[in-house]
Design a protein around this motif. Structure first.
Motif, PDB file in Angstrom:
ATOM      1  N   GLY A   1       0.823  -1.189   0.000  1.00 42.56           N
ATOM      2  CA  GLY A   1       0.000   0.000   0.000  1.00 42.56           C
ATOM      3  C   GLY A   1       0.861   1.243   0.000  1.00 42.56           C
ATOM      4  O   GLY A   1       2.101   1.184   0.023  1.00 42.56           O
ATOM      5  N   GLY A   2       0.224   2.403  -0.040  1.00 41.96           N
ATOM      6  CA  GLY A   2       0.949   3.664   0.039  1.00 41.96           C
ATOM      7  C   GLY A   2       2.033   3.796  -0.996  1.00 41.96           C
ATOM      8  O   GLY A   2       1.825   3.501  -2.182  1.00 41.96           O
ATOM      9  N   GLY A   3       3.227   4.212  -0.550  1.00 42.77           N
ATOM     10  CA  GLY A   3       4.355   4.416  -1.457  1.00 42.77           C
ATOM     11  C   GLY A   3       5.615   3.775  -0.929  1.00 42.77           C
ATOM     12  O   GLY A   3       6.396   4.421  -0.216  1.00 42.77           O
ATOM     13  N   PRO A   4       5.868   2.497  -1.246  1.00 46.27           N
ATOM     14  CA  PRO A   4       7.117   1.869  -0.816  1.00 46.27           C
ATOM     15  C   PRO A   4       8.290   2.475  -1.567  1.00 46.27           C
ATOM     16  O   PRO A   4       8.293   2.516  -2.787  1.00 46.27           O
ATOM     17  N   ASN A   5       9.283   2.937  -0.819  1.00 51.97           N
ATOM     18  CA  ASN A   5      10.426   3.607  -1.433  1.00 51.97           C
ATOM     19  C   ASN A   5      11.661   2.724  -1.280  1.00 51.97           C
ATOM     20  O   ASN A   5      11.735   1.671  -1.886  1.00 51.97           O
ATOM     21  N   GLY A   6      12.632   3.092  -0.463  1.00 53.17           N
ATOM     22  CA  GLY A   6      13.818   2.269  -0.285  1.00 53.17           C
ATOM     23  C   GLY A   6      13.516   0.937   0.376  1.00 53.17           C
ATOM     24  O   GLY A   6      12.674   0.859   1.277  1.00 53.17           O
ATOM     25  N   ILE A   7      14.195  -0.115  -0.087  1.00 48.72           N
ATOM     26  CA  ILE A   7      14.068  -1.435   0.528  1.00 48.72           C
ATOM     27  C   ILE A   7      15.470  -1.999   0.750  1.00 48.72           C
ATOM     28  O   ILE A   7      16.408  -1.673   0.026  1.00 48.72           O
ATOM     29  N   ALA A   8      15.599  -2.829   1.779  1.00 45.53           N
ATOM     30  CA  ALA A   8      16.875  -3.470   2.082  1.00 45.53           C
ATOM     31  C   ALA A   8      16.598  -4.807   2.745  1.00 45.53           C
ATOM     32  O   ALA A   8      15.516  -5.023   3.312  1.00 45.53           O
ATOM     33  N   ALA A   9      17.572  -5.707   2.661  1.00 42.95           N
ATOM     34  CA  ALA A   9      17.429  -7.039   3.238  1.00 42.95           C
ATOM     35  C   ALA A   9      18.097  -7.091   4.609  1.00 42.95           C
ATOM     36  O   ALA A   9      19.242  -6.649   4.772  1.00 42.95           O
TER      37      ALA A   9
ATOM     38  N   PRO B   1      -3.998   7.542   1.504  1.00 41.57           N
ATOM     39  CA  PRO B   1      -2.710   7.566   2.203  1.00 41.57           C
ATOM     40  C   PRO B   1      -2.626   6.482   3.278  1.00 41.57           C
ATOM     41  O   PRO B   1      -3.639   6.002   3.786  1.00 41.57           O
ATOM     42  N   VAL B   2      -1.401   6.101   3.576  1.00 41.21           N
ATOM     43  CA  VAL B   2      -1.130   5.244   4.720  1.00 41.21           C
ATOM     44  C   VAL B   2      -0.146   5.979   5.623  1.00 41.21           C
ATOM     45  O   VAL B   2       0.463   6.975   5.216  1.00 41.21           O
ATOM     46  N   THR B   3      -0.002   5.523   6.842  1.00 40.65           N
ATOM     47  CA  THR B   3       0.892   6.183   7.789  1.00 40.65           C
ATOM     48  C   THR B   3       2.347   5.955   7.386  1.00 40.65           C
ATOM     49  O   THR B   3       2.771   4.815   7.218  1.00 40.65           O
ATOM     50  N   PRO B   4       3.125   7.029   7.212  1.00 41.90           N
ATOM     51  CA  PRO B   4       4.537   6.844   6.886  1.00 41.90           C
ATOM     52  C   PRO B   4       5.258   6.070   7.987  1.00 41.90           C
ATOM     53  O   PRO B   4       4.984   6.261   9.181  1.00 41.90           O
ATOM     54  N   GLY B   5       6.172   5.186   7.588  1.00 45.34           N
ATOM     55  CA  GLY B   5       6.901   4.410   8.581  1.00 45.34           C
ATOM     56  C   GLY B   5       7.796   3.375   7.939  1.00 45.34           C
ATOM     57  O   GLY B   5       8.069   3.417   6.734  1.00 45.34           O
ATOM     58  N   LEU B   6       8.260   2.445   8.743  1.00 50.44           N
ATOM     59  CA  LEU B   6       9.028   1.302   8.269  1.00 50.44           C
ATOM     60  C   LEU B   6       8.155   0.062   8.323  1.00 50.44           C
ATOM     61  O   LEU B   6       7.446  -0.173   9.307  1.00 50.44           O
ATOM     62  N   GLN B   7       8.229  -0.735   7.248  1.00 46.21           N
ATOM     63  CA  GLN B   7       7.487  -1.989   7.178  1.00 46.21           C
ATOM     64  C   GLN B   7       8.456  -3.160   7.084  1.00 46.21           C
ATOM     65  O   GLN B   7       9.558  -3.019   6.562  1.00 46.21           O
ATOM     66  N   ILE B   8       8.026  -4.304   7.580  1.00 41.84           N
ATOM     67  CA  ILE B   8       8.778  -5.549   7.461  1.00 41.84           C
ATOM     68  C   ILE B   8       8.003  -6.479   6.534  1.00 41.84           C
ATOM     69  O   ILE B   8       6.783  -6.622   6.661  1.00 41.84           O
TER      70      ILE B   8
ATOM     71  N   ARG C   1      14.444 -11.168   5.807  1.00 38.58           N
ATOM     72  CA  ARG C   1      13.273 -10.301   5.688  1.00 38.58           C
ATOM     73  C   ARG C   1      13.662  -8.962   5.065  1.00 38.58           C
ATOM     74  O   ARG C   1      14.828  -8.556   5.107  1.00 38.58           O
ATOM     75  N   LEU C   2      12.676  -8.296   4.492  1.00 39.55           N
ATOM     76  CA  LEU C   2      12.909  -6.965   3.936  1.00 39.55           C
ATOM     77  C   LEU C   2      12.450  -5.906   4.917  1.00 39.55           C
ATOM     78  O   LEU C   2      11.462  -6.089   5.639  1.00 39.55           O
ATOM     79  N   VAL C   3      13.163  -4.789   4.926  1.00 38.02           N
ATOM     80  CA  VAL C   3      12.687  -3.602   5.618  1.00 38.02           C
ATOM     81  C   VAL C   3      12.414  -2.554   4.542  1.00 38.02           C
ATOM     82  O   VAL C   3      13.236  -2.339   3.641  1.00 38.02           O
ATOM     83  N   VAL C   4      11.236  -1.946   4.598  1.00 34.09           N
ATOM     84  CA  VAL C   4      10.722  -1.086   3.527  1.00 34.09           C
ATOM     85  C   VAL C   4      10.437   0.305   4.074  1.00 34.09           C
ATOM     86  O   VAL C   4       9.781   0.462   5.106  1.00 34.09           O
ATOM     87  N   CYS C   5      10.931   1.322   3.375  1.00 31.55           N
ATOM     88  CA  CYS C   5      10.588   2.707   3.690  1.00 31.55           C
ATOM     89  C   CYS C   5       9.222   3.017   3.085  1.00 31.55           C
ATOM     90  O   CYS C   5       9.087   3.114   1.861  1.00 31.55           O
ATOM     91  N   GLN C   6       8.226   3.162   3.922  1.00 31.60           N
ATOM     92  CA  GLN C   6       6.878   3.491   3.465  1.00 31.60           C
ATOM     93  C   GLN C   6       6.690   4.993   3.582  1.00 31.60           C
ATOM     94  O   GLN C   6       6.594   5.555   4.679  1.00 31.60           O
ATOM     95  N   ASN C   7       6.628   5.682   2.420  1.00 29.90           N
ATOM     96  CA  ASN C   7       6.551   7.145   2.470  1.00 29.90           C
ATOM     97  C   ASN C   7       5.131   7.685   2.596  1.00 29.90           C
ATOM     98  O   ASN C   7       4.938   8.900   2.668  1.00 29.90           O
ATOM     99  N   GLY C   8       4.142   6.809   2.599  1.00 32.23           N
ATOM    100  CA  GLY C   8       2.770   7.245   2.793  1.00 32.23           C
ATOM    101  C   GLY C   8       1.961   7.340   1.525  1.00 32.23           C
ATOM    102  O   GLY C   8       0.733   7.309   1.564  1.00 32.23           O
TER     103      GLY C   8
ATOM    104  N   LEU D   1       7.571   9.878  11.831  1.00 28.07           N
ATOM    105  CA  LEU D   1       8.275   9.887  10.556  1.00 28.07           C
ATOM    106  C   LEU D   1       7.458  10.659   9.536  1.00 28.07           C
ATOM    107  O   LEU D   1       6.221  10.550   9.494  1.00 28.07           O
ATOM    108  N   VAL D   2       8.139  11.444   8.705  1.00 29.93           N
ATOM    109  CA  VAL D   2       7.440  12.309   7.751  1.00 29.93           C
ATOM    110  C   VAL D   2       7.287  11.624   6.400  1.00 29.93           C
ATOM    111  O   VAL D   2       6.180  11.486   5.884  1.00 29.93           O
ATOM    112  N   ARG D   3       8.395  11.199   5.832  1.00 31.78           N
ATOM    113  CA  ARG D   3       8.357  10.555   4.514  1.00 31.78           C
ATOM    114  C   ARG D   3       9.632   9.742   4.333  1.00 31.78           C
ATOM    115  O   ARG D   3      10.557  10.181   3.626  1.00 31.78           O
TER     116      ARG D   3
END
Length: 312
Positions: free
Chosen positions: A51-59, A100-107, A64-71, A131-133
């Motif tokens: 959902g929202g806007g997944p931006n940077g991702i890393a393993a 929109p979704v709440t900006p944050g980090l997703q797993i 598992r992945l950690v995803v920057c969710q910008n909202g 977190l803003v974006r």
């Protein structure tokens, strides 16, 4: 260009290529609200719906992945970078999202299940902030991660943000403030240096690390050159090769600009999309992956270091 291959097209504003051990590449599709797996044969398969806007991702070390969710954002064709004579019209973010979704980090786990890890951080003064974006992220050898919060602009006001460090179990804390629209972030091969790109200033910062998440000395390392129709630009995603060379996704000119560890400009690999958003290297360091966001492509450049063009 010989040695350059389009691995996938039709992606919804792709970002953050992440090469996998099986030869596939994961990419986030910011305009699609998902993470997608691009197989070596170019077949694209959904991996996770964020959902929202997944931006940077890393393993993470456990896979598992950690995803920057910008909202999220609303996307469309619009002038870039400004609505002046000579600008271009690109597919890009044009306003706030409809859902929109709440900006944050997703797993994201191995099966594609998405959970929220964090939506706030502790500032250097000890206060808690939302977190803003979240923009980009890299993981260190200890399983911790460095995260840029890109901020947002509303009308004539802009949120000032910075650089964060966190762990899965320990939350997020601010380690550098302020930065001007921080974006790409990457570690040196020995883990002793961290590089952060500021999009608006085109500056690449070099932070010496005294310990995980502890910044010592810092300096402005380099500035990405401007280009494109209006001779403007920006610095987006960053990666570092085994020799310590810093590769920066370059907005405006398009493509990648490469710097030495001392900040000397070594050259560039051009691309035909001014919205080149991020870069990554294969495990052997020989193949360069770029996300060309406004045209929705993931491309691969074989033996990239032999294809550097002088920057004039």
């Amino acid at each position: 260009m010989n040695g350059v291959r389009c691995l996938a097209e039709g992606l919804a504003f792709p970002e953050s290529p992440l090469p996998m051990n099986d030869g596939s590449v994961l990419v986030s599709e910011i305009a699609g609200g998902r993470v997608t797996r691009v197989d070596p044969d170019g077949i694209c398969r959904p991996f996770a719906l964020t959902g929202g806007g997944p931006n940077g991702i890393a393993a993470l070390p456990d896979g598992r992945l950690v995803v920057c969710q910008n909202g999220g954002s609303r996307f469309g064709l619009a002038p870039w970078p400004y609505d002046f004579e000579g600008c271009v019209r690109l597919f890009r973010p044009v306003g706030p999202p409809e859902h929109p979704v709440t900006p944050g980090l997703q797993i994201v786990d191995a099966t594609g299940v998405v959970t929220t890890l964090a939506t706030e951080f502790t500032s250097r003064s000890g206060n808690t902030h939302a977190l803003v974006r979240p923009s980009d992220i890299c993981v260190d050898a200890h399983g911790g991660f460095y995260l840029t919060d890109g901020g947002t602009t509303r009308g004539r006001s802009r949120t000032v943000t910075g650089l964060l460090y966190g762990t899965v179990d320990g939350g997020l804390r601010e380690i550098v403030y302020p930065l001007e629209m921080p974006n790409g972030v990457a570690l040196s091969p020995d883990g002793g240096s961290l590089y952060v790109a500021e999009t608006r200033t085109r500056r690449i910062w070099h932070f010496e690390l005294e310990a995980p998440g502890v910044v010592g000395r810092s300096r402005g390392l380099a500035t990405v050159p401007a280009g494109g129709p209006l001779n403007v630009g920006g610095a987006d995603g960053v990666c570092v090769d085994d020799a310590g060379r810093i590769l920066v996704a370059t907005l405006g000119t398009g493509g990648v600009t490469v710097f030495s560890p001392t900040g000397a400009m070594l050259g560039a690999i051009p691309a035909d999309d001014p919205m080149t958003t991020n870069v990554a290297l294969s495990a052997d360091g020989r193949t360069l992956f770029m996300t060309l966001a406004s045209t929705g492509r993931l491309i691969a450049v074989a033996d990239w270091h032999s294809r550097l063009h002088p920057v004039t």
